[in-house]
Scaffold this active site. Structure first.
Site, short mmCIF file in Angstrom:
data_model
loop_
_atom_site.label_atom_id
_atom_site.label_comp_id
_atom_site.label_asym_id
_atom_site.label_seq_id
_atom_site.Cartn_x
_atom_site.Cartn_y
_atom_site.Cartn_z
CD1 TRP A 128 0.97 -0.58 3.51
CD2 TRP A 128 3.04 1.14 4.12
NE1 TRP A 128 2.11 -0.96 2.49
CE2 TRP A 128 3.32 0.05 2.34
CE3 TRP A 128 3.08 2.12 5.02
CZ2 TRP A 128 4.09 0.68 2.06
CZ3 TRP A 128 4.63 2.04 3.90
CH2 TRP A 128 5.14 1.32 2.49
CG ASP A 198 -2.31 5.46 3.93
OD1 ASP A 198 -2.63 5.37 2.46
OD2 ASP A 198 -1.07 4.66 4.27
CE LYS A 222 1.98 2.68 -3.06
NZ LYS A 222 1.64 2.96 -2.01
C1 PLP Z 1 2.76 3.31 -0.51
C2 PLP Z 1 2.19 3.43 0.60
C3 PLP Z 1 2.46 3.64 1.34
C4 PLP Z 1 4.16 4.27 1.77
O1 PLP Z 1 3.74 5.65 0.44
P1 PLP Z 1 5.04 6.35 0.68
O2 PLP Z 1 5.08 7.57 -0.78
O3 PLP Z 1 6.85 5.74 -0.08
O4 PLP Z 1 5.48 7.21 1.81
C5 PLP Z 1 2.14 4.03 2.66
N1 PLP Z 1 0.53 3.43 3.32
C6 PLP Z 1 0.14 3.09 1.70
C7 PLP Z 1 -1.07 1.95 2.30
C8 PLP Z 1 0.81 2.56 1.13
O5 PLP Z 1 0.28 1.69 -0.45
#
Ligand code: PLP
Length: 386
Positions: A128, A198, A222
């Site tokens: 990521w 993030d 998540k």
């Molecule tokens: C799942 C995830 C993403 C991507 O998320 P989307 O909503 O599918 O774009 C980005 N960063 C992290 C840490 C993630 O777990």
């Protein structure tokens, strides 16, 4: 009146038909270790089910309401307030509910916060982090100030190894690498430079100090709610810096000025996220979740470390509390392991396609009973195949 029948279902008089349906549905629910979209609290799903056709006696579903109606505005406002309470968000931060997921933020962040001639510092701790770097590089100069590459992505590089720029527009990092299973248990110190994080897969899993950040963002699917919505907590002084080419829909200030309703928001996902925030408050908030999550991850890692069949390669202090990747000593056992797990209602344990092996995602909605059921199966499997 309730009668237990021979195959375990219960019969009940018609008056209670609705309730028994709800109970039977719950009894069929599996343990879901999916990385995302992930498990939601049963109480939240039941509440949404109960309100689906007729929200609070208004005679319609949340999905059928105008987003400008008093009803929906009250849902949206309460969700924001509950999130503010849960994370103790200072008043000089805006909370935005956006679309496009975390992946869209990878472009939206530089469009809003990186001047054309500026530099942004990024930390590479896994897939990521790399995706964020790749996307930001399309919009300006990116300095990869720290990377886990020398550690094969099994450890987070300490800040003493980072080479931060002198005048970075911001520093970006990923708090929890959902695929690799690495998580920061510390907050980088970057002085006056805005820290952008993030937190898609670990927001609300334990207490954080929001005031240390310029911006925190997290896709909902998540640890918050269903997919389709993203939470962005942004300090007010970072609004209004967008480039002139930044699409209106991607401009944080436009979103903030319009209460995240410049256009039609993902209303049902917003509502469900709000139900999860209420549920979290009922559980005792983020501090209580932190205690439970600490115990959950410790129980699982302790079992893995003590076993002869399973292993996790991550540096002890950098192990994720939310996503626990593990391997079997012989990968020919992967298939039978997953098949047996499925049979027992232990779902979605297959690791990400890019790394293989197994991964158990154990977000807030996955309780200690799920961990115990998983461990009990893993021990049984090891006895047979170890
Ligand atoms: C799942 C995830 C993403 C991507 O998320 P989307 O909503 O599918 O774009 C980005 N960063 C992290 C840490 C993630 O777990």
């Amino acid at each position: 009146m309730e009668i237990q029948c021979g195959i375990g279902c219960r019969l009940i008089c018609l008056r209670d038909y609705h309730q028994i349906r709800v109970r039977l549905d719950v009894s069929k629910r599996a343990y879901n270790f999916c990385a995302g979209p992930a498990a939601l609290p049963e109480a939240v799903l039941q509440r949404a089910q109960g309100e689906l056709l007729d929200w609070h006696g208004k005679g319609l579903s949340v999905m059928e309401m105008s987003h400008r109606s008093d009803e929906f505005v009250s849902i949206a406002t309460k969700a924001e307030q509950d999130l503010r309470d849960l994370l103790d968000i200072p008043s000089n931060y805006k909370v935005l509910f956006l679309q496009g997921g975390a992946s869209q933020q990878f472009a939206q962040i530089p469009l809003n916060l990186l001047p054309e001639q500026g530099t942004a510092d990024y930390i590479d701790t896994g897939i990521w982090g790399q995706k964020a770097i790749e996307e930001a590089s399309r919009y300006g100069h990116v300095n990869v100030a720290g990377t886990a590459k020398p550690y094969d992505y099994f450890a987070i590089p300490g800040q003493n190894e980072w080479k931060l720029s002198k005048n970075a527009a911001y520093v970006h990092y990923v708090a929890n690498e959902t695929i690799g299973g690495l998580e920061f248990d510390w907050v980088p110190e970057v002085g006056d430079v805005p820290l952008v994080c993030d937190m898609s897969s670990d927001i609300l899993s334990r207490p954080i100090d929001v005031s240390k950040y310029g911006m925190i963002y997290a896709g909902a699917q998540k640890n918050i709610g269903p997919s389709g919505i993203l939470v962005n907590i942004i300090r007010e002084d970072l609004l209004g810096r967008a480039r002139s080419v930044c699409p209106t829909m991607l401009n944080y200030k436009v979103a903030a000025d319009n209460g995240s309703m410049y256009n039609t928001p993902p209303a049902f996902a917003w509502y469900l996220s709000g139900l999860v925030f209420e549920w979290l408050k009922e559980q005792g908030g983020v501090a209580a979740m932190g205690k439970l999550n600490e115990e959950k991850q410790r129980t699982l890692y302790d079992f893995i470390d003590a076993s002869g069949l399973y292993s996790n390669p991550i540096n002890l202090t950098d192990r994720s509390w939310m996503n626990v990747p593990f391997r079997l000593a012989d990968d020919r056992l992967d298939k039978p392991f997953l098949a047996g797990a499925d049979e027992r209602g232990l779902l979605n344990l297959k690791g990400h396609r890019s790394v293989g092996g197994m991964r158990a995602s154990i977000y807030n909605a996955v309780d200690i009973n799920a961990i115990k059921a998983l461990i009990s199966y893993m021990a049984e499997f090891e006895k047979e195949h170890g």
